[in-house]
Design a protein around this motif. Structure first.
Motif, PDB file in Angstrom:
ATOM      1  N   VAL A  33       3.975   5.005   4.005  1.00 59.62           N
ATOM      2  CA  VAL A  33       3.509   3.469   3.976  1.00 59.62           C
ATOM      3  C   VAL A  33       2.601   3.348   5.145  1.00 59.62           C
ATOM      4  CG1 VAL A  33       4.336   1.158   4.002  1.00 59.62           C
ATOM      5  CG2 VAL A  33       5.608   2.891   2.479  1.00 59.62           C
ATOM      6  N   LEU A  34       3.114   4.036   6.143  1.00 59.97           N
ATOM      7  CA  LEU A  34       2.382   3.539   7.509  1.00 59.97           C
ATOM      8  C   LEU A  34       0.983   4.209   7.447  1.00 59.97           C
ATOM      9  CD1 LEU A  34       2.251   2.678  10.375  1.00 59.97           C
ATOM     10  CD2 LEU A  34       3.149   4.801  11.171  1.00 59.97           C
ATOM     11  N   GLU A  35       1.005   5.713   6.772  1.00 65.41           N
ATOM     12  CA  GLU A  35      -0.185   6.385   6.509  1.00 65.41           C
ATOM     13  C   GLU A  35      -1.141   5.337   5.602  1.00 65.41           C
ATOM     14  OE1 GLU A  35       0.960  10.016   5.136  1.00 65.41           O
ATOM     15  OE2 GLU A  35       1.267  10.789   7.307  1.00 65.41           O
ATOM     16  N   ASP A  36      -0.831   4.875   4.710  1.00 70.08           N
ATOM     17  CA  ASP A  36      -1.553   4.041   3.804  1.00 70.08           C
ATOM     18  C   ASP A  36      -1.849   2.910   4.525  1.00 70.08           C
ATOM     19  OD1 ASP A  36      -0.758   5.451   1.760  1.00 70.08           O
ATOM     20  OD2 ASP A  36       0.254   4.121   0.471  1.00 70.08           O
ATOM     21  N   PHE A  37      -1.268   2.257   5.346  1.00 74.33           N
ATOM     22  CA  PHE A  37      -1.483   1.058   6.028  1.00 74.33           C
ATOM     23  C   PHE A  37      -2.751   1.228   7.025  1.00 74.33           C
ATOM     24  CE2 PHE A  37      -1.723  -1.868   9.711  1.00 74.33           C
ATOM     25  CZ  PHE A  37      -1.570  -3.061   8.814  1.00 74.33           C
ATOM     26  N   ASN A  38      -2.527   2.410   7.841  1.00 74.02           N
ATOM     27  CA  ASN A  38      -3.479   3.021   8.610  1.00 74.02           C
ATOM     28  C   ASN A  38      -4.852   3.212   7.972  1.00 74.02           C
ATOM     29  OD1 ASN A  38      -1.795   2.395  10.909  1.00 74.02           O
ATOM     30  ND2 ASN A  38      -1.242   4.480  10.939  1.00 74.02           N
ATOM     31  N   SER A  39      -4.923   3.871   6.974  1.00 69.64           N
ATOM     32  CA  SER A  39      -5.905   4.200   6.040  1.00 69.64           C
ATOM     33  C   SER A  39      -6.810   2.879   5.597  1.00 69.64           C
ATOM     34  CB  SER A  39      -5.499   5.030   4.958  1.00 69.64           C
ATOM     35  OG  SER A  39      -6.712   5.308   4.072  1.00 69.64           O
ATOM     36  N   GLY A  40      -6.180   2.030   5.136  1.00 70.33           N
ATOM     37  CA  GLY A  40      -6.616   0.760   4.720  1.00 70.33           C
ATOM     38  C   GLY A  40      -7.286  -0.059   5.914  1.00 70.33           C
ATOM     39  N   ALA A  41      -6.440  -0.072   7.047  1.00 73.34           N
ATOM     40  CA  ALA A  41      -7.113  -0.661   8.187  1.00 73.34           C
ATOM     41  C   ALA A  41      -8.368  -0.010   8.767  1.00 73.34           C
ATOM     42  CB  ALA A  41      -6.049  -0.662   9.476  1.00 73.34           C
ATOM     43  N   ARG A  42      -8.340   1.435   8.592  1.00 73.26           N
ATOM     44  CA  ARG A  42      -9.508   2.006   9.157  1.00 73.26           C
ATOM     45  C   ARG A  42     -10.778   1.940   8.147  1.00 73.26           C
ATOM     46  NH1 ARG A  42      -5.813   6.214  10.014  1.00 73.26           N
ATOM     47  NH2 ARG A  42      -6.343   7.258   7.925  1.00 73.26           N
ATOM     48  N   SER A  43     -10.635   1.661   6.948  1.00 68.98           N
ATOM     49  CA  SER A  43     -11.370   1.291   5.804  1.00 68.98           C
ATOM     50  C   SER A  43     -11.860  -0.170   5.643  1.00 68.98           C
ATOM     51  CB  SER A  43     -10.941   1.495   4.508  1.00 68.98           C
ATOM     52  OG  SER A  43     -10.592   2.938   4.323  1.00 68.98           O
ATOM     53  N   GLY A  44     -11.506  -1.049   6.873  1.00 67.85           N
ATOM     54  CA  GLY A  44     -12.021  -2.524   6.769  1.00 67.85           C
ATOM     55  C   GLY A  44     -10.925  -3.268   6.024  1.00 67.85           C
ATOM     56  N   VAL A  45      -9.741  -2.878   5.595  1.00 69.87           N
ATOM     57  CA  VAL A  45      -8.894  -3.784   4.821  1.00 69.87           C
ATOM     58  C   VAL A  45      -8.152  -4.664   6.091  1.00 69.87           C
ATOM     59  CG1 VAL A  45      -6.863  -4.048   3.354  1.00 69.87           C
ATOM     60  CG2 VAL A  45      -8.791  -2.286   3.046  1.00 69.87           C
ATOM     61  N   SER A  46      -8.262  -6.141   5.568  1.00 69.34           N
ATOM     62  CA  SER A  46      -7.394  -6.862   6.365  1.00 69.34           C
ATOM     63  C   SER A  46      -6.341  -7.693   5.657  1.00 69.34           C
ATOM     64  CB  SER A  46      -8.407  -7.977   7.057  1.00 69.34           C
ATOM     65  OG  SER A  46      -9.086  -8.826   6.012  1.00 69.34           O
ATOM     66  N   GLN A  47      -6.405  -7.738   4.376  1.00 71.06           N
ATOM     67  CA  GLN A  47      -5.423  -8.120   3.477  1.00 71.06           C
ATOM     68  C   GLN A  47      -5.412  -7.788   1.941  1.00 71.06           C
ATOM     69  OE1 GLN A  47      -5.742 -12.464   3.804  1.00 71.06           O
ATOM     70  NE2 GLN A  47      -7.311 -12.452   2.129  1.00 71.06           N
ATOM     71  N   PRO A  48      -4.270  -7.497   1.386  1.00 70.69           N
ATOM     72  CA  PRO A  48      -4.320  -7.174  -0.003  1.00 70.69           C
ATOM     73  C   PRO A  48      -4.647  -8.064  -1.021  1.00 70.69           C
ATOM     74  CG  PRO A  48      -2.059  -7.222   0.646  1.00 70.69           C
ATOM     75  CD  PRO A  48      -3.093  -7.622   1.870  1.00 70.69           C
ATOM     76  N   PRO A  49      -5.224  -8.021  -2.211  1.00 71.59           N
ATOM     77  CA  PRO A  49      -5.863  -6.702  -2.486  1.00 71.59           C
ATOM     78  C   PRO A  49      -7.110  -6.443  -2.204  1.00 71.59           C
ATOM     79  CG  PRO A  49      -5.927  -8.218  -4.425  1.00 71.59           C
ATOM     80  CD  PRO A  49      -5.369  -9.284  -3.139  1.00 71.59           C
ATOM     81  N   ALA A  50      -7.377  -5.021  -2.212  1.00 68.14           N
ATOM     82  CA  ALA A  50      -8.584  -4.595  -1.743  1.00 68.14           C
ATOM     83  C   ALA A  50      -8.934  -3.265  -2.571  1.00 68.14           C
ATOM     84  CB  ALA A  50      -8.768  -4.065  -0.268  1.00 68.14           C
ATOM     85  N   PHE A  51     -10.332  -3.407  -3.171  1.00 71.93           N
ATOM     86  CA  PHE A  51     -10.321  -2.604  -4.071  1.00 71.93           C
ATOM     87  C   PHE A  51     -11.654  -1.440  -3.651  1.00 71.93           C
ATOM     88  CE2 PHE A  51      -8.449  -5.898  -6.497  1.00 71.93           C
ATOM     89  CZ  PHE A  51      -7.518  -5.047  -7.441  1.00 71.93           C
TER      90      PHE A  51
END
Length: 123
Positions: free
Chosen positions: A75-93
């Motif tokens: 779950v932490l890896e998913d979160f960090n990956s999203g943050a690195r990709s510019g996600v600030s809140q879900p949902p992001a596609f």
């Protein structure tokens, strides 16, 4: 699918993500995911035990994985990956690795996916 728990807004979101992963380890990720979104306050041990039984999960394995945090790293890896990709809140596609920033309704998503597929064919 990647988890992006927002514990500041939803204190139980980390636990919910780990619970979904524990169910997923037994082939019931989406069933648990859907249940948790429909019942966001049902994260107490007894509610989780009841849904795990209803889903036919190995209860002991499920409970042990939750109690020991087996899926916390994922779950932490998913979160960090999203943050690195510019996600600030879900949902992001993301479509073919590119963040989709258009409208989140089905017709627009389908159009974007079809367009991305056509772009790949011409590349």
């Amino acid at each position: 699918f990647r988890h992006f728990p927002q514990v500041d807004l939803y204190p139980n979101s980390q636990r919910a993500a780990e619970v979904a992963e524990a169910a997923g380890a037994q082939g019931q990720f989406w069933q648990m995911h859907d249940y948790l979104f429909q019942n966001p306050l049902a994260l107490d041990d007894e509610s989780l035990r009841q849904i795990a039984i209803a889903l036919g999960l190995d209860i002991q394995k499920f409970i042990t994985e939750i109690e020991t945090g087996v899926h916390a790293r994922r779950v932490l890896e998913d979160f960090n990956s999203g943050a690195r990709s510019g996600v600030s809140q879900p949902p992001a596609f993301f479509i073919n690795g590119i963040r989709y920033k258009g409208a989140l309704d089905l017709p627009n998503l389908i159009d974007a996916i079809q367009e991305a597929g056509a772009d790949m064919e011409t590349s």
